[in-house]
Design an enzyme around this catalytic site. Structure first.
Site, short mmCIF file in Angstrom:
data_model
loop_
_atom_site.label_atom_id
_atom_site.label_comp_id
_atom_site.label_asym_id
_atom_site.label_seq_id
_atom_site.Cartn_x
_atom_site.Cartn_y
_atom_site.Cartn_z
N LYS A 102 14.81 -1.03 -5.36
CA LYS A 102 13.63 -0.18 -5.27
C LYS A 102 13.93 1.19 -5.88
O LYS A 102 15.08 1.62 -5.91
CB LYS A 102 13.22 0.02 -3.80
CG LYS A 102 12.61 -1.20 -3.16
CD LYS A 102 12.11 -0.86 -1.78
CE LYS A 102 11.42 -2.04 -1.14
NZ LYS A 102 10.89 -1.70 0.19
N ARG A 136 2.54 -4.32 12.01
CA ARG A 136 1.27 -3.60 11.92
C ARG A 136 0.10 -4.57 12.00
O ARG A 136 -0.91 -4.27 12.60
CB ARG A 136 1.18 -2.85 10.59
CG ARG A 136 2.14 -1.68 10.49
CD ARG A 136 2.12 -1.15 9.10
NE ARG A 136 2.60 -2.21 8.20
CZ ARG A 136 2.99 -2.03 6.96
NH1 ARG A 136 2.94 -0.85 6.42
NH2 ARG A 136 3.42 -3.03 6.23
N SER A 153 4.52 3.25 4.09
CA SER A 153 5.13 4.29 3.25
C SER A 153 4.46 4.35 1.89
O SER A 153 4.25 5.44 1.34
CB SER A 153 6.62 4.02 3.10
OG SER A 153 7.27 4.18 4.35
#
Length: 163
Positions: free
Chosen positions: A40, A89, A127
């Site tokens: 990443k 979530r 994020s």
């Protein structure tokens, strides 16, 4: 009990903070493990993320912040964690998180993974969403701790300043 809460935390959100605070109350010791993922391209360095998390969790007892590369199970062993903590979530998170939990269990059958549902008010946060809003100058002070908001605004040269 010692819980290992691994992730990239790029950046730390109020959803992450919610889990850290609740985990500290439940488990006593929480090791927030910041992954230095080479695949990443993070907005913040591992050192910056560690600083953000430490300053945001200073009010909590038993929270330690470390960095790691490689397998989560190795990090858990290195820090004598009893379990791996993961946040959920939405249902869309569950399949991926369950796959990770099974993989970790296949690598070390002594480690349990515990899932905690994110509080409803933070269920939309990720994020990547926070970075996108910050990139375009939107208000993020309800999404991240104050220091993280300041860092994001500096990073993206935003005119929005948190309250």
């Amino acid at each position: 009990m010692r819980a290992l809460y691994p992730g990239s935390f790029d950046p730390l959100t109020n959803g992450h903070m919610d889990l850290i605070e609740r985990a500290a109350a439940l488990f006593g010791d929480v090791i927030v493990a910041v992954l230095g993922n080479p695949s990443k391209k993070p907005a913040f360095s591992v050192e910056e993320r560690i600083r953000q998390i430490r300053s945001s969790t200073v009010h909590l007892q038993g929270v330690e912040v470390v960095s790691f590369d490689g397998l989560t199970v190795n990090c858990a062993k290195e820090h004598s964690a009893d379990l791996i903590l993961r946040g959920l979530r939405a249902m869309s998170d569950f399949e991926y998180e369950l796959q990770l939990a099974h993989t970790n269990r296949s690598l070390d059958d002594t480690l349990e993974t515990v899932f905690m549902a994110t509080s409803t008010q933070h269920s939309f946060l990720s994020s990547s969403v926070v970075k996108e809003v910050a990139r375009f100058g939107g208000a993020i002070d309800h999404m991240v701790p104050k220091e993280v908001a300041l860092d994001l605004n500096r990073l993206f040269n935003s005119t929005f300043l948190p309250h």
